[in-house]
Motif scaffolding. Structure first.
Motif, mmCIF file in Angstrom:
data_model
loop_
_atom_site.group_PDB
_atom_site.id
_atom_site.type_symbol
_atom_site.label_atom_id
_atom_site.label_comp_id
_atom_site.label_asym_id
_atom_site.label_seq_id
_atom_site.Cartn_x
_atom_site.Cartn_y
_atom_site.Cartn_z
ATOM 1 N N ARG A 3 3.313 -8.074 11.635
ATOM 2 C CA ARG A 3 2.717 -7.126 10.695
ATOM 3 C C ARG A 3 3.128 -7.443 9.262
ATOM 4 N NH1 ARG A 3 3.507 -0.673 11.450
ATOM 5 N NH2 ARG A 3 2.178 -1.148 13.263
ATOM 6 N N LEU A 4 2.153 -7.632 8.395
ATOM 7 C CA LEU A 4 2.417 -7.777 6.978
ATOM 8 C C LEU A 4 2.572 -6.378 6.395
ATOM 9 C CD1 LEU A 4 2.670 -9.562 4.463
ATOM 10 C CD2 LEU A 4 0.189 -9.412 4.196
ATOM 11 N N VAL A 5 3.721 -6.110 5.792
ATOM 12 C CA VAL A 5 3.984 -4.795 5.204
ATOM 13 C C VAL A 5 4.067 -4.953 3.692
ATOM 14 C CG1 VAL A 5 5.058 -3.802 7.232
ATOM 15 C CG2 VAL A 5 6.477 -5.083 5.637
ATOM 16 N N VAL A 6 3.483 -3.991 2.983
ATOM 17 C CA VAL A 6 3.325 -4.098 1.532
ATOM 18 C C VAL A 6 3.691 -2.772 0.886
ATOM 19 C CG1 VAL A 6 1.738 -4.631 -0.349
ATOM 20 C CG2 VAL A 6 1.415 -5.715 1.896
ATOM 21 N N ASP A 7 4.492 -2.829 -0.161
ATOM 22 C CA ASP A 7 4.801 -1.664 -0.989
ATOM 23 C C ASP A 7 4.203 -1.930 -2.366
ATOM 24 O OD1 ASP A 7 5.836 0.519 -2.319
ATOM 25 O OD2 ASP A 7 7.909 -0.207 -2.335
ATOM 26 N N LEU A 8 3.014 -1.374 -2.592
ATOM 27 C CA LEU A 8 2.248 -1.663 -3.802
ATOM 28 C C LEU A 8 2.407 -0.522 -4.794
ATOM 29 C CD1 LEU A 8 0.287 -3.390 -5.421
ATOM 30 C CD2 LEU A 8 -1.585 -2.439 -4.043
ATOM 31 N N GLY A 9 3.312 -0.700 -5.759
ATOM 32 C CA GLY A 9 3.549 0.307 -6.786
ATOM 33 C C GLY A 9 2.669 0.085 -8.002
ATOM 34 N N GLY A 10 2.856 0.936 -9.001
ATOM 35 C CA GLY A 10 2.074 0.796 -10.212
ATOM 36 C C GLY A 10 2.526 -0.371 -11.067
ATOM 37 N N THR A 11 3.772 -0.800 -10.905
ATOM 38 C CA THR A 11 4.337 -1.873 -11.726
ATOM 39 C C THR A 11 4.640 -3.128 -10.914
ATOM 40 O OG1 THR A 11 5.345 -0.208 -13.170
ATOM 41 C CG2 THR A 11 6.198 -2.463 -13.315
ATOM 42 N N ASN A 12 5.232 -2.946 -9.738
ATOM 43 C CA ASN A 12 5.643 -4.081 -8.914
ATOM 44 C C ASN A 12 5.065 -3.965 -7.506
ATOM 45 O OD1 ASN A 12 7.588 -5.280 -10.863
ATOM 46 N ND2 ASN A 12 8.651 -3.342 -10.552
ATOM 47 N N VAL A 59 0.000 -3.131 6.981
ATOM 48 C CA VAL A 59 0.164 -1.749 6.540
ATOM 49 C C VAL A 59 0.592 -1.786 5.085
ATOM 50 C CG1 VAL A 59 1.413 0.419 6.842
ATOM 51 C CG2 VAL A 59 0.761 -0.936 8.848
ATOM 52 N N ILE A 60 -0.131 -1.056 4.236
ATOM 53 C CA ILE A 60 0.121 -1.079 2.795
ATOM 54 C C ILE A 60 0.466 0.324 2.307
ATOM 55 C CG2 ILE A 60 -0.783 -1.707 0.531
ATOM 56 C CD1 ILE A 60 -2.890 -3.393 1.918
ATOM 57 N N ALA A 61 1.614 0.473 1.688
ATOM 58 C CA ALA A 61 1.991 1.710 1.007
ATOM 59 C C ALA A 61 1.505 1.622 -0.432
ATOM 60 C CB ALA A 61 3.505 1.901 1.048
ATOM 61 N N VAL A 62 0.677 2.573 -0.845
ATOM 62 C CA VAL A 62 0.010 2.518 -2.145
ATOM 63 C C VAL A 62 0.520 3.642 -3.041
ATOM 64 C CG1 VAL A 62 -2.213 2.485 -3.326
ATOM 65 C CG2 VAL A 62 -2.047 1.639 -0.975
ATOM 66 N N ALA A 63 0.820 3.307 -4.280
ATOM 67 C CA ALA A 63 1.187 4.324 -5.267
ATOM 68 C C ALA A 63 -0.096 4.982 -5.776
ATOM 69 C CB ALA A 63 1.968 3.698 -6.418
ATOM 70 N N GLY A 64 -0.633 5.853 -4.968
ATOM 71 C CA GLY A 64 -1.877 6.532 -5.308
ATOM 72 C C GLY A 64 -2.459 7.205 -4.088
ATOM 73 N N PRO A 65 -3.415 8.105 -4.272
ATOM 74 C CA PRO A 65 -4.007 8.809 -3.128
ATOM 75 C C PRO A 65 -4.833 7.882 -2.247
ATOM 76 C CG PRO A 65 -5.175 9.349 -5.159
ATOM 77 C CD PRO A 65 -3.974 8.558 -5.562
ATOM 78 N N LEU A 303 8.918 -0.542 2.707
ATOM 79 C CA LEU A 303 8.530 -1.608 3.631
ATOM 80 C C LEU A 303 8.987 -1.282 5.049
ATOM 81 C CD1 LEU A 303 9.347 -4.827 1.544
ATOM 82 C CD2 LEU A 303 7.111 -3.748 1.898
ATOM 83 N N LYS A 304 10.199 -0.753 5.178
ATOM 84 C CA LYS A 304 10.692 -0.374 6.502
ATOM 85 C C LYS A 304 9.845 0.752 7.085
ATOM 86 C CE LYS A 304 15.461 -1.787 5.499
ATOM 87 N NZ LYS A 304 16.861 -1.339 5.280
ATOM 88 N N GLY A 305 9.403 1.672 6.214
ATOM 89 C CA GLY A 305 8.522 2.724 6.678
ATOM 90 C C GLY A 305 7.192 2.180 7.153
ATOM 91 N N CYS A 306 6.638 1.221 6.409
ATOM 92 C CA CYS A 306 5.375 0.585 6.821
ATOM 93 C C CYS A 306 5.526 -0.112 8.163
ATOM 94 C CB CYS A 306 4.927 -0.422 5.762
ATOM 95 S SG CYS A 306 4.287 0.307 4.256
ATOM 96 N N ALA A 307 6.701 -0.696 8.385
ATOM 97 C CA ALA A 307 6.929 -1.384 9.648
ATOM 98 C C ALA A 307 6.971 -0.419 10.826
ATOM 99 C CB ALA A 307 8.239 -2.185 9.584
#
Length: 314
Positions: A3-12, A59-65, A303-307
């Protein structure tokens, strides 16, 4: 599972490969979003840098709705304008399952997998139920919260857009005492408590001082300048007042969990004592109502949460 896990914030943006929930992440990389025109470009750079072989899900965590149903989700990154589509990403990656979720929801799922050294205890409370309701509070490019409930069927991390509600009256009154009519510029929770809000509030606090345009610059200056340190302590008391409001709103008797660079820098600095002192003041309506406070120290928590997020089968 790959699983590719991603934490996509507004800056990084942080990315990693997970082979099982709770296991160490592999191929962890971090990128500045400003260096890319789109998420697709950033993802391509990561796959090139890591020579990543085939993945089976993402699974991607997005800084946004996040909107839409499973398999057909949409999201736009806060303050970035990048549009994401789970269906489009799935197609580009060979029709693999792709799940989008809010970054606070990902942090809620991470609480199951964080170790003791990943969390700082800010305000303990004896007798708190570790399996009771919790509240994750993210302070970064924006501001948001997510109630977290642990059940026999796993973790439920609820959606919210709390940062956009009106600033509570007691906080507005505290601002009026310190900065007068400039308090009217801080109409919402996010406008006061996000990273940008922190910088804007400092500018209103010290309009004649040399400008400090970022939260990082303000926190760095606080260690050398008593006036800046006084502002940071004042902000910490405001955050404590907000926390007490959040306790009444969400009843997180098992704890408030702060996350994000600004929260971590603030609550592990000397301003922590100002936060704790204000937080301990009993609520006039509900003096017995309280909750422990923690700060998530692990940059890879989302990322751990996405996993650990379960994906629908089939």
């Amino acid at each position: 599972m790959r699983r590719l896990v991603v934490d996509l914030g507004g800056t990084n943006c942080r990315l990693a490969l997970s082979t099982a929930a709770g296991q160490p992440l592999q191929a962890v990389q971090s990128y500045q979003n400003d260096n890319f025109a789109s998420f697709a470009d950033l993802l391509g750079q990561y796959r090139s840098d890591t020579a990543l072989s085939a993945i089976t899900e993402m699974v991607i965590a997005v800084a946004g709705p996040v909107q839409g149903a499973t398999g057909d989700q949409f999201a736009q990154v806060t303050n970035r304008g990048w549009d994401l589509s789970s269906r489009g990403l799935s197609k580009s990656l060979g029709e693999i399952p792709v799940c989008l979720l809010n970054d606070l929801s990902a942090l809620g799922h991470s609480l199951t997998y964080l170790e003791k050294h990943d969390i700082a205890e800010i305000q303990p409370l004896n007798g708190a139920d570790p399996l009771g309701q919790k509240l994750v509070i993210g302070i970064g490019t924006g501001f948001n919260v997510s109630p977290v409930i642990t059940t026999d069927h796993g973790v439920v991390s609820l959606k919210s857009e709390f940062g956009h509600i009106a600033l509570p009256l007691d906080l507005y009154q505290a601002l009026r005492v310190q900065i007068g009519a400039r308090a009217d510029d801080f109409a919402t929770v996010e406008s006061c408590f996000s990273g940008r809000g922190f910088a804007a509030l400092y500018a209103a606090w010290a309009p004649e001082a040399p400008p400090l345009h970022s939260a990082a610059a303000i926190m760095a200056a606080a260690s050398q300048n008593d006036s800046v340190a006084a502002f940071v302590a004042f902000y910490a008391t405001l955050l404590a007042r907000l926390s007490r409001n959040l306790i009444k709103g969400f009843l997180p008797r098992s704890g408030l969990y702060f996350a994000g660079t600004l929260a971590r820098n603030l609550l592990t600095s000397p301003a922590r004592s100002a936060f704790v002192q204000a937080y301990r003041q009993p609520d006039p309506q509900f003096p017995e109502l309280t909750a422990p406070v923690f700060c998530i120290l692990d940059d890879g928590a989302a990322l751990k949460g996405c996993a650990g997020v379960p994906l629908p089968k089939g």
